[in-house]
Scaffold this active site. Structure first.
Site, PDB file in Angstrom:
ATOM      1  NE  ARG A  27      -1.158   2.449   2.739  1.00 44.98           N
ATOM      2  CZ  ARG A  27      -1.119   3.161   3.050  1.00 44.98           C
ATOM      3  NH1 ARG A  27      -0.762   4.964   2.662  1.00 44.98           N
ATOM      4  NH2 ARG A  27      -0.486   3.357   4.720  1.00 44.98           N
ATOM      5  CG  ASP A  28       2.751   4.623   2.735  1.00 44.54           C
ATOM      6  OD1 ASP A  28       2.798   5.118   2.136  1.00 44.54           O
ATOM      7  OD2 ASP A  28       3.962   4.415   3.753  1.00 44.54           O
ATOM      8  CG  HIS A 218       4.769   5.072   9.537  1.00 48.43           C
ATOM      9  ND1 HIS A 218       4.119   4.021   8.196  1.00 48.43           N
ATOM     10  CD2 HIS A 218       5.369   5.597   8.174  1.00 48.43           C
ATOM     11  CE1 HIS A 218       3.721   4.325   7.297  1.00 48.43           C
ATOM     12  NE2 HIS A 218       4.682   4.941   6.795  1.00 48.43           N
ATOM     13  CG  HIS A 220       8.282   7.828   4.879  1.00 43.66           C
ATOM     14  ND1 HIS A 220       8.481   8.169   3.930  1.00 43.66           N
ATOM     15  CD2 HIS A 220       7.657   7.337   6.135  1.00 43.66           C
ATOM     16  CE1 HIS A 220       6.737   7.338   3.580  1.00 43.66           C
ATOM     17  NE2 HIS A 220       6.132   7.002   4.636  1.00 43.66           N
ATOM     18  CB  CYS A 251       4.694  11.651   1.293  1.00 38.89           C
ATOM     19  SG  CYS A 251       2.982  12.404   1.849  1.00 38.89           S
ATOM     20  CG  ASN A 260       7.031   3.088   5.153  1.00 37.06           C
ATOM     21  OD1 ASN A 260       6.925   4.406   5.173  1.00 37.06           O
ATOM     22  ND2 ASN A 260       5.878   2.479   4.440  1.00 37.06           N
TER      23      ASN A 260
END
Length: 315
Positions: A27-28, A218, A220, A251, A260
């Site tokens: 997803r991300d 979370h 990055h 992002c 990430n």
């Protein structure tokens, strides 16, 4: 006689014995990569399901106008081989997204807001307060359906528009999300500018408001500090870490933000700290190599690249 390094105690007594990895790559990760086929997404999730992971965020029910990479999330959920011991969650920004997720058979969802007003307006086109109001019907519907809800809070260190984020603001909003009904809040360093001392200050503020057992991190890796920041979080008792296979992603609303932290790198760190994850590093790395071939790119994970080079040398 020298003590064995293998059996010597670790320096941080508060470090957890076990860490849960929440895999974000499907997803991300993929939401900020070149469009890949639905079949490639399904194959990635099915491969990750064989690694020992217990939570794989597998899609996002958002407007395809804003995130076209996630337009096929319903097909993904309907065709992956879901295993009973794994959570396959989806991001649902509003009630409409939540209802679509339910139709696709999703059993757990996530909502997201920002700790900074500037990013909230750029990312979801509303104020923080308005975003919270949007979540209320989602949480209400989720309670009725017995669907657990995870909360994401972005820009917990810095915002690309507003600068430094107040730790007190992060703590307040984390408590708001918990009070709304989220079982856990994932604290996101969206642009990857955090350093261990700033992360410690932020986490201390949050831990004064929210139970440590309800906090995830979370990070990055834009400035190369993600692993150091995770180590700091572990030392403060955090035992849930978000990561992305092969370091995929970024992002779309934070220019220059890299992906990430790579799942492979987090697993190697945990192995070195003798923290159990239950996840196979080699199987995750293989999943990362395969999806990167589909994306026509190299993994950004240093551990993955090292394993790849080792495998090539072995041949």
């Amino acid at each position: 006689m020298k003590a064995s390094l293998r059996h010597s105690p670790l320096p941080h007594s508060s470090m957890p014995n076990k860490v849960t990895i929440v895999e974000m790559g499907a997803r991300d990760g993929l939401q900020n990569e070149t469009l890949v086929s639905t079949d490639a997404k399904i194959e990635l999730i099915n491969q990750l399901s064989e690694t020992g992971l217990t939570h794989i965020e597998s899609g996002s029910f958002v407007s395809p106008k804003w995130v076209p990479q996630m337009a096929d999330s319903d097909l993904v959920f309907k065709n992956i081989k879901q295993q009973p011991n794994i959570i396959y969650s989806a991001l649902t920004p509003n009630l409409q997204g939540f209802e679509k997720a339910l139709q696709a058979g999703v059993k757990q969802v996530a909502i997201f807001t920002s700790a900074s007003e500037g990013f909230s307006h750029k990312n979801i086109n509303c104020s923080i307060a308005d975003s919270i109001k949007r979540f209320e019907p989602v949480l209400s519907a989720a309670r009725k359906q017995n669907i657990p809800v995870r909360g994401y809070l972005s820009c917990v260190i810095d915002c690309p528009h507003d600068g430094s984020t107040s730790a007190d603001q992060v703590a307040h909003l984390a408590q708001v999300l918990i009070d709304l009904g989220c079982y856990e809040v994932s604290l996101g360093d969206t642009i990857g500018t955090g350093t261990p001392i700033r992360v410690a200050h932020m986490l201390e503020a949050v831990q004064n408001k929210v139970s440590t057992e309800q906090i995830a991190v979370h990070f990055h890796d834009t400035w190369g500090q993600a692993l150091a920041n995770i180590h700091q979080a572990l030392a403060m008792g955090i035992n849930v870490v978000d990561s992305s296979v092969a370091g995929l992603g970024g992002c779309p609303y934070a220019l220059g933000a890299s992906g990430n932290v790579a799942t492979e790198d987090v697993l190697y760190l945990c192995q070195g700290l003798r923290i159990e994850t239950g996840v196979s590093l080699t199987k995750v790395a293989q999943s990362g190599w395969d999806i990167c071939r589909a994306l026509n790119k190299q993994p950004s994970s240093k551990v993955s690249l090292a394993l790849m080079n080792k495998a090539l040398i072995a041949k």
